[in-house]
Design a protein around this motif. Structure first.
Motif, PDB file in Angstrom:
ATOM      1  N   LEU A 189       1.725   9.583  -4.972  1.00  0.00           N
ATOM      2  CA  LEU A 189       1.037   8.635  -4.048  1.00  0.00           C
ATOM      3  C   LEU A 189      -0.426   8.210  -4.732  1.00  0.00           C
ATOM      4  O   LEU A 189      -0.809   7.213  -4.603  1.00  0.00           O
ATOM      5  CB  LEU A 189       0.762   9.360  -2.832  1.00  0.00           C
ATOM      6  CG  LEU A 189       0.493   8.103  -1.736  1.00  0.00           C
ATOM      7  CD1 LEU A 189       1.100   6.967  -1.702  1.00  0.00           C
ATOM      8  CD2 LEU A 189       0.428   8.882  -0.426  1.00  0.00           C
ATOM      9  N   GLN A 190      -1.019   9.113  -5.048  1.00  0.00           N
ATOM     10  CA  GLN A 190      -2.461   8.989  -5.808  1.00  0.00           C
ATOM     11  C   GLN A 190      -2.284   7.879  -6.914  1.00  0.00           C
ATOM     12  O   GLN A 190      -3.085   6.946  -6.979  1.00  0.00           O
ATOM     13  CB  GLN A 190      -2.951  10.175  -6.389  1.00  0.00           C
ATOM     14  CG  GLN A 190      -4.307  10.743  -5.679  1.00  0.00           C
ATOM     15  CD  GLN A 190      -4.908  11.920  -6.119  1.00  0.00           C
ATOM     16  OE1 GLN A 190      -4.070  12.508  -7.112  1.00  0.00           O
ATOM     17  NE2 GLN A 190      -5.988  12.296  -5.776  1.00  0.00           N
TER      18      GLN A 190
ATOM     19  N   GLN B 231      -0.029   5.066   6.170  1.00  0.00           N
ATOM     20  CA  GLN B 231      -0.775   3.691   6.997  1.00  0.00           C
ATOM     21  C   GLN B 231      -1.734   3.197   6.472  1.00  0.00           C
ATOM     22  O   GLN B 231      -1.688   1.725   6.339  1.00  0.00           O
ATOM     23  CB  GLN B 231      -1.217   4.480   8.193  1.00  0.00           C
ATOM     24  CG  GLN B 231      -1.497   3.442   9.434  1.00  0.00           C
ATOM     25  CD  GLN B 231      -1.884   4.012  10.582  1.00  0.00           C
ATOM     26  OE1 GLN B 231      -1.941   5.139  10.987  1.00  0.00           O
ATOM     27  NE2 GLN B 231      -2.735   3.086  11.574  1.00  0.00           N
ATOM     28  N   LEU B 232      -2.617   3.710   5.708  1.00  0.00           N
ATOM     29  CA  LEU B 232      -3.673   2.959   5.097  1.00  0.00           C
ATOM     30  C   LEU B 232      -3.485   2.281   3.869  1.00  0.00           C
ATOM     31  O   LEU B 232      -3.631   1.000   3.545  1.00  0.00           O
ATOM     32  CB  LEU B 232      -4.970   4.153   4.561  1.00  0.00           C
ATOM     33  CG  LEU B 232      -5.936   4.611   5.770  1.00  0.00           C
ATOM     34  CD1 LEU B 232      -6.617   5.825   5.255  1.00  0.00           C
ATOM     35  CD2 LEU B 232      -6.810   3.401   6.045  1.00  0.00           C
ATOM     36  N   LYS B 233      -2.215   2.680   3.076  1.00  0.00           N
ATOM     37  CA  LYS B 233      -1.736   1.975   1.806  1.00  0.00           C
ATOM     38  C   LYS B 233      -1.124   0.788   2.313  1.00  0.00           C
ATOM     39  O   LYS B 233      -1.052  -0.401   1.760  1.00  0.00           O
ATOM     40  CB  LYS B 233      -0.667   3.090   1.358  1.00  0.00           C
ATOM     41  CG  LYS B 233       0.042   2.534   0.190  1.00  0.00           C
ATOM     42  CD  LYS B 233       1.107   3.296  -0.125  1.00  0.00           C
ATOM     43  CE  LYS B 233       2.214   2.390  -0.852  1.00  0.00           C
ATOM     44  NZ  LYS B 233       3.542   2.814  -0.792  1.00  0.00           N
ATOM     45  N   GLU B 234      -0.293   0.875   3.395  1.00  0.00           N
ATOM     46  CA  GLU B 234       0.471  -0.243   3.985  1.00  0.00           C
ATOM     47  C   GLU B 234      -0.545  -1.373   4.345  1.00  0.00           C
ATOM     48  O   GLU B 234      -0.574  -2.493   4.218  1.00  0.00           O
ATOM     49  CB  GLU B 234       1.339   0.245   5.343  1.00  0.00           C
ATOM     50  CG  GLU B 234       2.431   0.772   4.840  1.00  0.00           C
ATOM     51  CD  GLU B 234       3.307   0.231   3.851  1.00  0.00           C
ATOM     52  OE1 GLU B 234       3.507  -1.050   3.743  1.00  0.00           O
ATOM     53  OE2 GLU B 234       3.919   0.978   2.609  1.00  0.00           O
ATOM     54  N   GLU B 235      -1.562  -0.838   5.119  1.00  0.00           N
ATOM     55  CA  GLU B 235      -2.876  -1.810   5.456  1.00  0.00           C
ATOM     56  C   GLU B 235      -3.548  -2.523   4.466  1.00  0.00           C
ATOM     57  O   GLU B 235      -3.596  -3.526   4.468  1.00  0.00           O
ATOM     58  CB  GLU B 235      -3.963  -0.980   6.043  1.00  0.00           C
ATOM     59  CG  GLU B 235      -5.110  -1.665   7.016  1.00  0.00           C
ATOM     60  CD  GLU B 235      -5.928  -0.608   7.594  1.00  0.00           C
ATOM     61  OE1 GLU B 235      -6.875  -0.357   6.692  1.00  0.00           O
ATOM     62  OE2 GLU B 235      -6.200  -0.285   8.461  1.00  0.00           O
TER      63      GLU B 235
ATOM     64  N   GLN C  61     -11.100  -1.248   0.120  1.00  0.00           N
ATOM     65  CA  GLN C  61     -11.708  -0.252   1.278  1.00  0.00           C
ATOM     66  C   GLN C  61     -10.502   0.604   1.600  1.00  0.00           C
ATOM     67  O   GLN C  61     -10.824   1.780   1.770  1.00  0.00           O
ATOM     68  CB  GLN C  61     -12.286  -0.994   2.455  1.00  0.00           C
ATOM     69  CG  GLN C  61     -13.743  -1.746   1.817  1.00  0.00           C
ATOM     70  CD  GLN C  61     -14.146  -2.583   2.907  1.00  0.00           C
ATOM     71  OE1 GLN C  61     -13.747  -2.511   4.083  1.00  0.00           O
ATOM     72  NE2 GLN C  61     -15.177  -3.254   2.496  1.00  0.00           N
ATOM     73  N   SER C  62      -9.525   0.069   2.010  1.00  0.00           N
ATOM     74  CA  SER C  62      -8.107   0.642   2.529  1.00  0.00           C
ATOM     75  C   SER C  62      -7.820   1.630   1.520  1.00  0.00           C
ATOM     76  O   SER C  62      -7.413   2.866   1.905  1.00  0.00           O
ATOM     77  CB  SER C  62      -7.222  -0.250   2.872  1.00  0.00           C
ATOM     78  OG  SER C  62      -7.565  -1.031   4.223  1.00  0.00           O
ATOM     79  N   TYR C  63      -7.527   1.217   0.453  1.00  0.00           N
ATOM     80  CA  TYR C  63      -6.977   2.014  -0.761  1.00  0.00           C
ATOM     81  C   TYR C  63      -7.799   3.350  -1.081  1.00  0.00           C
ATOM     82  O   TYR C  63      -7.475   4.506  -1.253  1.00  0.00           O
ATOM     83  CB  TYR C  63      -6.531   1.328  -1.994  1.00  0.00           C
ATOM     84  CG  TYR C  63      -5.593   0.239  -1.933  1.00  0.00           C
ATOM     85  CD1 TYR C  63      -4.425   0.584  -1.215  1.00  0.00           C
ATOM     86  CD2 TYR C  63      -5.743  -0.969  -2.537  1.00  0.00           C
ATOM     87  CE1 TYR C  63      -3.408  -0.226  -1.289  1.00  0.00           C
ATOM     88  CE2 TYR C  63      -4.739  -1.953  -2.421  1.00  0.00           C
ATOM     89  CZ  TYR C  63      -3.532  -1.471  -1.782  1.00  0.00           C
ATOM     90  OH  TYR C  63      -2.512  -2.614  -1.634  1.00  0.00           O
TER      91      TYR C  63
ATOM     92  N   LEU D 193      -7.304   7.140  -0.664  1.00  0.00           N
ATOM     93  CA  LEU D 193      -7.461   8.288  -1.974  1.00  0.00           C
ATOM     94  C   LEU D 193      -8.206   9.485  -1.338  1.00  0.00           C
ATOM     95  O   LEU D 193      -8.114  10.633  -1.865  1.00  0.00           O
ATOM     96  CB  LEU D 193      -8.095   7.560  -3.091  1.00  0.00           C
ATOM     97  CG  LEU D 193      -7.323   6.580  -3.884  1.00  0.00           C
ATOM     98  CD1 LEU D 193      -8.084   5.597  -4.903  1.00  0.00           C
ATOM     99  CD2 LEU D 193      -6.315   7.682  -4.712  1.00  0.00           C
ATOM    100  N   LYS D 194      -9.091   9.427  -0.567  1.00  0.00           N
ATOM    101  CA  LYS D 194      -9.988  10.355  -0.064  1.00  0.00           C
ATOM    102  C   LYS D 194      -9.248  11.342   0.900  1.00  0.00           C
ATOM    103  O   LYS D 194      -9.462  12.606   0.764  1.00  0.00           O
ATOM    104  CB  LYS D 194     -11.035   9.816   0.893  1.00  0.00           C
ATOM    105  CG  LYS D 194     -12.209   9.289  -0.199  1.00  0.00           C
ATOM    106  CD  LYS D 194     -13.302   8.510   0.656  1.00  0.00           C
ATOM    107  CE  LYS D 194     -14.462   8.037  -0.096  1.00  0.00           C
ATOM    108  NZ  LYS D 194     -15.497   7.260   0.672  1.00  0.00           N
ATOM    109  N   LEU D 195      -7.950  10.635   1.463  1.00  0.00           N
ATOM    110  CA  LEU D 195      -7.430  11.593   2.411  1.00  0.00           C
ATOM    111  C   LEU D 195      -6.128  12.257   1.698  1.00  0.00           C
ATOM    112  O   LEU D 195      -5.621  13.417   1.933  1.00  0.00           O
ATOM    113  CB  LEU D 195      -6.790  10.765   3.433  1.00  0.00           C
ATOM    114  CG  LEU D 195      -7.797  10.330   4.269  1.00  0.00           C
ATOM    115  CD1 LEU D 195      -7.345   9.215   5.356  1.00  0.00           C
ATOM    116  CD2 LEU D 195      -8.576  11.183   5.181  1.00  0.00           C
TER     117      LEU D 195
END
Length: 899
Positions: free
Chosen positions: A34-35, A1-5, A20-22, A26-28
């Motif tokens: 995917l990393q 979801q964050l990646k799409e955002e 900021q989204s990427y 990365l933290k999650l």
């Protein structure tokens, strides 16, 4: 979801939010594949943001996870290319082209990078060849002089360019430059030092390497030689190195240097220690000692007192204060004196002052004072007068630096008594030092009282008996200073026996004598600064062209005392000091009680003052003042700035002289005086600027960007605490400026001048009200849409009533300005046309009066307003046609045509 955002933000060109989204993703995320995608995507954001170091780093992380990630490879290639690492960028692009041979973008990048690398190699090779050739010419003693000079100049230019500096450095250039210095040929030494200086600018690693290779001892030895050009060049080299070590100057990234941590504190401390050693070394020339003092003055005290760290100052006080005091205590006339220039001891006093001002608390100041007291006590020896003389000279030097500390040192047991006793000595050197110390000590009234009761007779005796001009002039200044210490010239007149002109003539004679050293002539200027309090003296002085020119020439020297004395003499000559107005009733009362009432000297009346001002302008006083304003802040004190501002204001009194003042650089010189200094000084300088701005063409008086700097000083005069003349002339200046350009009008508004200008539109004083209205009228002209829609609409909508009522004023000039403002406002804003009819019931009567006015200027404005109202709204037009205005317009329309 964050990646799409993040992807959505990237597509919308909001790269900061995408990053900021990427980053959050990365933290999650724990999945390696995917990393790699997230790092790759974030690298793309950094490329768009032109943060190429971060882009290369993220792309490398993606490649570490997946070595065949073609997008990551290409993005790293792009980032490396921007960072100037062409060979690495080429390798990544090559891998991409191998994986996708038909991709045109990869092929084009390869071609471009290949061409860039070839060009870089060509330039590098040619630069290397040029550097080698230059050194061959310079090191060959048989080379033609012209060739060597050309090679030296080319090397200096090359050293200032980043690519050239790096090639010199990489090709053993520092060693070859050292060989040039060792030739002992002044021209070669200068070329080598200037090249090294260029190589150090903005490159911490290279500057550190050069410092260590040359050695601080060698650099200081070269700076110590008695050659002004070489000494200055080496001083500039050391300043470039210090700037880099302190992280000042231009910030640049140079490859791996960004990742290096260079500990510079040790190097800076080593440089400071060596500079302090130079101060007391007999092998150092006077020029070299001055350079060392200047470097300490510039780099040791904090630039901003808000910074907490003053460790550099504490280090110098603990390890070098006694060395600075030794320089201050030198007596040039004694055989064991260190080599000095005329400015050395004053520069040392300035350093003492800066160090004292840089201390943060009382314990630090107490430590400073204790070191000074201990050093002075160690010098006082009743059995050895030469040592005691040095102690008195130190106190004299401290009084020229941190004055409060100097006064505390004067309070030491036996110091004042020793000064007075030395005045009575038979030795001329004792008299010279003691008299000079007494002059500096008498600045404080309590000290002056002690000296008046104990030393005046001695000073008179010295003046009358001594044949040594240096002592005679100092004794004269001492008596002048003591005479005026109580706020009167009683002591001075008593000593002069009524003939201050005779003393002033002697001072002018010393001043014009070029064979006397500058240090002694300085005292002649100080004497004149006191003697020109006498009206007869100032009148004679301005008529003495050679004396004026000699004084103006001395004002160009870097001496705090000379600057202050010259400014004081000019303030006296122009009568620009503050005077108390005598209340007639009190004067009568004083006469009745048989008290002495001071009367104005005939030569202090306005016509005499104006003659002196004209004479000074003819002699070139403006150029001298402009030169004084450029002096270093340590030399040009706030008090001196105030005096110069007072003189400028007196010079600007006659409008006819203002063009001359501008032509000689007066306008430019006044701007810094109006922005920095004492409150009184800033007001005086601002008023002088207002006088110039009121009648001059701003494009000529303040060319280029300078005109925008003048707005703030003018606005500062729109204050109820300022007098009416200052308000009026500031308004005239702003009126003149506001008629020039939209940008200037915007600047006036940004300085928040509108409410102040509006306040003066309510003034009872006709001229102030007229000037404010004219200024507001000019400000309305701004054609910028934002300006009209936001600022003026908001401002005038609520104040329209005032403008309409001012159109009905009896004062024709106010009426003209207000009607002009209203004509332009109603043309720019249709809403204001209907609003105008609502603000006051008198609007129609005022409009009719404008349209029937005898003055065609006012009538024209009234007709434009009527035209705007009729054009704005159909209902408003009907309303107007039903009134007497139709008859008025018909009557005017039938009159004979007038262009």
């Amino acid at each position: 979801q964050l990646k799409e955002e993040g992807n959505k933000y990237f597509q919308a060109s909001d790269y900061e939010k995408a990053v900021q989204s990427y980053t959050r993703a990365l933290k999650l995320n724990k999945d390696k594949a995917l990393q790699a995608v997230l790092y790759r995507n974030r690298a793309a954001c950094f490329l768009k943001k032109e943060e190429y170091g971060k882009a290369a780093s993220d792309a490398s992380r993606a490649i570490d996870i997946n070595a065949l990630d073609i997008k990551a490879l290409f993005r790293r290639s792009q980032a490396l290319e921007k960072l100037g690492k062409l060979d690495q960028a080429f390798k990544d692009a090559q891998k991409c082209a191998t994986m996708e041979p038909r991709n045109k973008s990869f092929q084009e990048t390869l071609r471009r990078l290949g061409a860039d690398i070839q060009e870089k190699l060509r330039i590098q090779f040619s630069t290397d060849m040029r550097v080698q050739k230059m050194f061959e010419i310079l090191l060959d003693e048989n080379s033609e002089k012209e060739k060597r000079e050309k090679a030296a100049n080319n090397l200096i230019v090359l050293g200032r360019e980043e690519a050239g500096a790096e090639r010199i450095f990489q090709n053993n250039g520092v060693h070859l430059l050292l060989q040039l210095i060792e030739t002992k040929n002044p021209e070669m030494i200068l070329a080598a030092v200037r090249t090294l200086s260029g190589m150090c600018i903005g490159h911490k690693a290279r500057a550190t390497a050069i410092l260590h290779y040359l050695g601080i001892d060698s650099i200081c030895t070269w700076m110590s030689i008695d050659n002004e050009e070489i000494s200055l060049a080496v001083c500039n080299l050391l300043q470039s190195i210090v700037d880099c070590l302190m992280g000042q100057g231009k910030e640049e990234h140079h490859g791996k240097e960004a990742a290096m941590v260079l500990d510079t504190k040790k190097d800076l401390r080593m440089i400071t220690t060596r500079l302090l050693d130079m101060l007391v070394s007999k092998s150092v020339s006077g020029q070299g000692r001055d350079r060392a003092l200047n470097l300490l003055n510039k780099n040791i005290p904090r630039k901003d007192l808000k910074e907490h760290d003053n460790s550099r100052t504490i280090f110098v006080i603990d390890n070098g204060l006694k060395k600075i005091l030794k320089v201050v205590g030198q007596i040039p006339e004694m055989p064991d004196c260190l080599p000095l220039t005329e400015n050395t001891q004053l520069t040392a006093s300035v350093l003492l002052n800066k160090l004292y001002d840089d201390l943060r608390c009382d314990p630090e100041r107490d430590n400073y004072r204790v070191i000074c007291e201990e050093y002075i006590k160690s010098k006082i020896d009743p059995q050895n007068m030469d040592k005691t003389l040095h102690a008195i000279q130190i106190v004299s030097g401290v009084l020229q630096g941190p004055f409060d500390l100097g006064n505390k040192l004067l309070g030491m047991k036996g110091v004042m008594e020793m000064m007075v006793a030395l005045c009575g000595s038979e030795r001329e050197i004792d008299q010279l030092v003691a008299v000079e110390a007494l002059i500096h000590a008498s600045t404080k009234l309590s000290r002056a009282t002690f000296i008046i009761s104990n030393g005046v007779t001695l000073l008179k005796e010295i003046y009358k008996k001594t044949k040594n001009e240096k002592i005679k002039i100092r004794a004269l200044v001492g008596l002048c200073k003591l005479g005026s210490a109580g706020g009167t010239d009683y002591g001075l007149r008593q000593f002069a026996e009524g003939s201050t002109e005779k003393l002033a003539k002697q001072c002018r004679k010393w001043l014009c004598n070029a064979s006397i050293d500058t240090r002694t002539r300085k005292w002649a200027v100080e004497g004149l600064a006191y003697l020109t309090l006498d009206a007869d003296v100032k009148d004679d002085f301005v008529e003495d062209e050679p004396a004026l020119q000699a004084m103006f020439e001395l004002a160009k020297t870097s001496d705090k005392t000379i600057l202050y004395s010259v400014a004081s003499a000019l303030v006296n000559c122009t009568n620009s000091y503050d005077t108390k107005e005598l209340v007639p009733e009190l004067v009568q009362l004083a006469k009745f009680s048989k008290q002495h009432v001071p009367e104005e000297h005939p030569k202090d009346k306005k016509d005499f003052v104006m003659k002196r001002v004209k004479r000074l302008l003819k002699a070139g006083v403006v150029s001298a003042l402009a030169c004084m304003v450029k002096a270093d802040s340590a030399i040009l004190t706030d008090q001196s700035k105030e005096l110069i501002a007072r003189v400028f204001l007196a010079l600007c009194e006659d409008p006819k002289d203002r063009g001359t003042i501008v032509a000689q650089g007066g306008g430019k010189a006044l701007i810094p005086l109006a922005l920095e200094g004492t409150d009184v000084g800033k007001i005086k300088a601002s008023h002088a600027l207002a006088k110039i701005a009121a009648i001059s063409n701003p494009d000529i008086a303040f060319p280029g960007e300078r005109v925008y700097e003048v707005v703030r000083p003018l606005v500062s005069l729109l204050n109820t605490e300022r007098d009416g003349l200052q308000n009026y002339e500031a308004l005239l200046g702003l009126t003149n400026f506001s008629g020039r350009s939209d940008r200037l009008r915007m600047k006036i508004v940004k300085e928040r001048a509108l409410p102040d200008i509006e306040n003066y539109m309510f003034e009872n004083h006709d001229q102030l009200r007229q000037a404010a209205t004219e200024c507001m009228c000019n400000l309305v002209v701004n054609k910028e849409e934002h300006f009209i829609n936001v600022l003026w609409w908001g401002f005038f909508f609520s104040r329209l009533k005032l403008v309409v009522l001012l159109c009905g004023e009896d004062d024709e000039k106010v009426q003209t300005a207000a009607a002009g403002a209203l004509a332009m406002l109603t043309a720019a804003q249709k809403k204001l046309c209907s609003k105008m009819t609502e603000v006051t019931t008198q609007w129609l009567e005022i409009l009719q009066r404008l349209c029937l006015h005898d003055n065609m200027e006012v009538q024209h404005r009234g007709l434009v307003i009527a035209f705007n109202l009729i054009s704005a709204d159909k209902e408003l037009a009907k309303k107007l046609v039903e009134t007497e205005l139709l008859e008025i317009l018909t009557f005017i329309g039938k009159q004979a045509d007038d262009p």
